[in-house]
Write an enzyme that holds these catalytic residues in place. Sequence first.
Site, PDB file in Angstrom:
ATOM      1  N   ASP A 119     -49.948  36.673 -11.318  1.00 15.90           N
ATOM      2  CA  ASP A 119     -50.316  38.088 -11.286  1.00 15.90           C
ATOM      3  C   ASP A 119     -50.545  38.541  -9.848  1.00 15.90           C
ATOM      4  O   ASP A 119     -50.957  37.754  -8.986  1.00 15.90           O
ATOM      5  CB  ASP A 119     -51.594  38.314 -12.106  1.00 15.90           C
ATOM      6  CG  ASP A 119     -51.364  38.113 -13.605  1.00 15.90           C
ATOM      7  OD1 ASP A 119     -50.206  38.264 -14.055  1.00 15.90           O
ATOM      8  OD2 ASP A 119     -52.340  37.803 -14.307  1.00 15.90           O
ATOM      9  N   PHE A 120     -50.299  39.816  -9.602  1.00 16.28           N
ATOM     10  CA  PHE A 120     -50.532  40.455  -8.311  1.00 16.28           C
ATOM     11  C   PHE A 120     -49.717  39.823  -7.175  1.00 16.28           C
ATOM     12  O   PHE A 120     -50.088  39.910  -6.021  1.00 16.28           O
ATOM     13  CB  PHE A 120     -52.030  40.464  -7.956  1.00 16.28           C
ATOM     14  CG  PHE A 120     -52.896  41.013  -9.064  1.00 16.28           C
ATOM     15  CD1 PHE A 120     -52.811  42.353  -9.422  1.00 16.28           C
ATOM     16  CD2 PHE A 120     -53.739  40.181  -9.778  1.00 16.28           C
ATOM     17  CE1 PHE A 120     -53.586  42.850 -10.464  1.00 16.28           C
ATOM     18  CE2 PHE A 120     -54.507  40.676 -10.812  1.00 16.28           C
ATOM     19  CZ  PHE A 120     -54.433  42.013 -11.160  1.00 16.28           C
ATOM     20  N   ARG A 121     -48.623  39.147  -7.539  1.00 11.84           N
ATOM     21  CA  ARG A 121     -47.730  38.497  -6.581  1.00 11.84           C
ATOM     22  C   ARG A 121     -48.444  37.421  -5.762  1.00 11.84           C
ATOM     23  O   ARG A 121     -48.086  37.126  -4.635  1.00 11.84           O
ATOM     24  CB  ARG A 121     -47.045  39.532  -5.682  1.00 11.84           C
ATOM     25  CG  ARG A 121     -46.255  40.569  -6.505  1.00 11.84           C
ATOM     26  CD  ARG A 121     -45.314  41.405  -5.717  1.00 11.84           C
ATOM     27  NE  ARG A 121     -44.350  40.684  -4.941  1.00 11.84           N
ATOM     28  CZ  ARG A 121     -43.248  40.075  -5.401  1.00 11.84           C
ATOM     29  NH1 ARG A 121     -42.984  40.085  -6.687  1.00 11.84           N
ATOM     30  NH2 ARG A 121     -42.419  39.456  -4.597  1.00 11.84           N
ATOM     31  N   LEU A 122     -49.478  36.822  -6.354  1.00  9.28           N
ATOM     32  CA  LEU A 122     -50.216  35.733  -5.718  1.00  9.28           C
ATOM     33  C   LEU A 122     -49.616  34.416  -6.184  1.00  9.28           C
ATOM     34  O   LEU A 122     -50.279  33.571  -6.791  1.00  9.28           O
ATOM     35  CB  LEU A 122     -51.709  35.832  -6.051  1.00  9.28           C
ATOM     36  CG  LEU A 122     -52.368  37.153  -5.647  1.00  9.28           C
ATOM     37  CD1 LEU A 122     -53.813  37.197  -6.126  1.00  9.28           C
ATOM     38  CD2 LEU A 122     -52.273  37.352  -4.138  1.00  9.28           C
TER      39      LEU A 122
END
Length: 184
Positions: A160-163
């Site tokens: 998620d959230f490009r993490l």
Amino acid sequence: MFEQAHAAGEPDPTAMSLATASLDARPSLRTVLLKAHDARGFVFYTHLDGRKGRELQANPHAALLFHWPRVRHGVQVRIEGAVEIVADAEADAYFATRARGSQLGAWASKQSETLPDQASFEQRLAEVEAKFEGREVTRPPRWTGLRVRADKIEFWYGADFRLHERWLYECDRAGEWSKRMLYP
């Protein structure tokens, strides 16, 4: 990972993008199928006179990418390395496992060359079928396997959230592997 990709319902977990480059550094990308993998590398098959075969003979380095969007939040496995032609015995053994239609197609196709019309290919295929009627189809002389000998393998796990979580394995000249984490 292949088992996870299969269990997740990926249509073909062996499908991988293959990137090559010509001697003048022009990149090319296409999808091929992984047919074998072991400690020596990752093998796919092609005709050496087609574009990818010509590029890999002139510049024997490639990158592979597996993308399995149905695994976890998405997984990519990126592989880089030198390319070598497999032994004739290995190519012969694999060719013998192919469906007869695929074997005949390997003889009939002038891979990557201009095809004037579908009828021309159908005529070539009919000629090859007649040539091998009633007997085993042998491997065409310039059709073989290519092995990518990995010196870098990156596992990319979507989040998620490009993490994203990224792990890079690298092999040094002595053949020793190291592992390090990369920023997303």
